[in-house]
Write a protein that holds these residues in place. Structure first.
Motif, mmCIF file in Angstrom:
data_model
loop_
_atom_site.group_PDB
_atom_site.id
_atom_site.type_symbol
_atom_site.label_atom_id
_atom_site.label_comp_id
_atom_site.label_asym_id
_atom_site.label_seq_id
_atom_site.Cartn_x
_atom_site.Cartn_y
_atom_site.Cartn_z
ATOM 1 N N ALA A 11 -63.465 28.681 -120.649
ATOM 2 C CA ALA A 11 -62.664 27.950 -121.644
ATOM 3 C C ALA A 11 -61.903 28.895 -122.583
ATOM 4 C CB ALA A 11 -63.556 27.010 -122.456
ATOM 5 N N GLY A 12 -62.272 30.177 -122.594
ATOM 6 C CA GLY A 12 -61.534 31.139 -123.418
ATOM 7 C C GLY A 12 -62.248 31.542 -124.699
ATOM 8 N N PHE A 107 -64.101 24.505 -127.531
ATOM 9 C CA PHE A 107 -62.873 24.744 -126.755
ATOM 10 C C PHE A 107 -62.910 23.826 -125.536
ATOM 11 C CE2 PHE A 107 -63.510 28.529 -129.245
ATOM 12 C CZ PHE A 107 -62.226 28.830 -129.685
ATOM 13 N N GLU A 108 -61.997 22.830 -125.550
ATOM 14 C CA GLU A 108 -62.052 21.778 -124.537
ATOM 15 C C GLU A 108 -61.031 22.044 -123.432
ATOM 16 O OE1 GLU A 108 -62.743 17.078 -125.071
ATOM 17 O OE2 GLU A 108 -60.967 17.886 -126.039
ATOM 18 N N ALA A 113 -58.732 23.417 -114.428
ATOM 19 C CA ALA A 113 -58.185 24.583 -115.141
ATOM 20 C C ALA A 113 -59.254 25.652 -115.318
ATOM 21 C CB ALA A 113 -57.634 24.146 -116.502
ATOM 22 N N LEU A 114 -60.485 25.234 -115.577
ATOM 23 C CA LEU A 114 -61.575 26.203 -115.753
ATOM 24 C C LEU A 114 -61.778 27.016 -114.476
ATOM 25 C CD1 LEU A 114 -64.166 23.891 -117.546
ATOM 26 C CD2 LEU A 114 -63.030 25.872 -118.564
ATOM 27 N N ILE A 115 -61.756 26.319 -113.338
ATOM 28 C CA ILE A 115 -61.994 27.009 -112.059
ATOM 29 C C ILE A 115 -60.880 28.026 -111.795
ATOM 30 C CG2 ILE A 115 -62.061 26.660 -109.547
ATOM 31 C CD1 ILE A 115 -63.641 24.047 -110.172
ATOM 32 N N ASP A 190 -58.032 22.029 -128.303
ATOM 33 C CA ASP A 190 -57.552 21.826 -126.933
ATOM 34 C C ASP A 190 -57.197 23.208 -126.376
ATOM 35 O OD1 ASP A 190 -56.173 21.340 -124.631
ATOM 36 O OD2 ASP A 190 -54.712 19.964 -125.515
ATOM 37 N N ALA A 191 -57.960 23.635 -125.357
ATOM 38 C CA ALA A 191 -57.828 25.015 -124.858
ATOM 39 C C ALA A 191 -56.901 25.117 -123.654
ATOM 40 C CB ALA A 191 -59.210 25.566 -124.520
ATOM 41 N N ASP A 192 -56.173 24.053 -123.358
ATOM 42 C CA ASP A 192 -55.292 24.072 -122.182
ATOM 43 C C ASP A 192 -53.906 24.569 -122.582
ATOM 44 O OD1 ASP A 192 -54.367 23.842 -119.671
ATOM 45 O OD2 ASP A 192 -54.399 21.648 -119.587
ATOM 46 N N ALA A 193 -53.802 25.845 -122.876
ATOM 47 C CA ALA A 193 -52.539 26.457 -123.313
ATOM 48 C C ALA A 193 -52.707 27.969 -123.209
ATOM 49 C CB ALA A 193 -52.238 26.045 -124.757
ATOM 50 N N THR A 194 -51.633 28.693 -123.524
ATOM 51 C CA THR A 194 -51.728 30.154 -123.445
ATOM 52 C C THR A 194 -52.685 30.671 -124.532
ATOM 53 O OG1 THR A 194 -49.976 30.501 -125.049
ATOM 54 C CG2 THR A 194 -49.289 30.283 -122.739
#
Ligand code: AMP
Length: 206
Positions: A11-12, A107-108, A113-115, A190-194
């Motif tokens: 998740a970063g 961090f969601e 995306a995680l994989i 929301d962790a779906d970004a750079t």
């Protein structure tokens, strides 16, 4: 500032924790990094922990609790990355702290995306820097741009181990989301970004 970073593998958390440490000076305590360092140095603790990490399971609570207790004893400000990972550890953390936590950041990010992130992750075995082959490549190619060591794939980033780590996250770590929500500490990012965008989101919830 006393923070906990929560999130599934990939998740970063580590990337964001290191940035925040560099910016604000709050010390990162990353249990995974500490365990990997103990394995690399072949200490008794490392020998105990190695098989669990290889299987994608949690290292037993007494081992991890002791590592964290020793670290936190000398720190006023910290970012806990990868601890607590179950309710027993969360209760143990609460009993270790002399001052309460300020926030728990979750961090969601969805599983697809995680994989992708875990499959492309490369790490520096020497200074623990983290890269991604496409999203965040090292400027020094296959070497670490900070210390020059050859980058490696983490042994627990293999597909079958990744599946096990997700299962462990859902069964043991995800209940902490509600645990900290009930205590008024949870902040969701929301962790779906750079990495840069996620960092801005992180700063805005702090
Ligand atoms: P991480 O670098 O946080 O992904 O952690 C890598 C591995 O180290 C995990 O899959 C566990 O085997 C072990 N580990 C890290 N933190 C903990 C913890 N708080 N409790 C138990 N095991 C842990």
């Amino acid at each position: 500032m006393r923070l906990v970073f929560l999130g599934a593998p990939g998740a970063g958390k580590g990337t964001q924790a290191k940035r925040l440490e560099a910016d604000r000076g709050w010390t990162v305590v990353a249990t995974g990094d500490l365990l990997r360092a103990a394995i690399a140095q072949n200490t008794p603790l490392g020998q105990q922990a190695h098989a669990y990490i290889q299987r994608g399971e949690l290292v037993p609570d007494p081992i991890v609790n002791q590592i964290v207790a020793e670290r936190l004893a000398t720190l006023d400000s910290f970012i806990l990355d990868g601890y607590p990972r179950n309710l027993t550890q969360a209760e143990m953390l609460a009993s270790m702290l002399t001052k309460p936590l300020d926030a728990v950041i979750y961090f969601e990010l969805g599983e697809d995306a995680l994989i992708k992130r875990l499959g492309g992750r490369r790490v520096c075995p020497q200074c623990q820097a983290v890269y991604h082959i496409t999203a965040n490549p090292s400027k020094a190619g296959e070497r670490c741009e900070r210390c020059g060591a050859m980058l490696i794939t983490r042994e627990d980033d293999r597909p079958e181990t990744i599946r096990k780590r997700f299962q462990v996250f859902h069964e043991q770590t995800a209940p902490l989301i509600e645990y900290y929500q009930q205590r008024g500490l949870l902040r969701i990012v929301d962790a779906d970004a750079t990495p840069d965008e996620v960092y801005q989101r992180l700063l805005s919830v702090l």
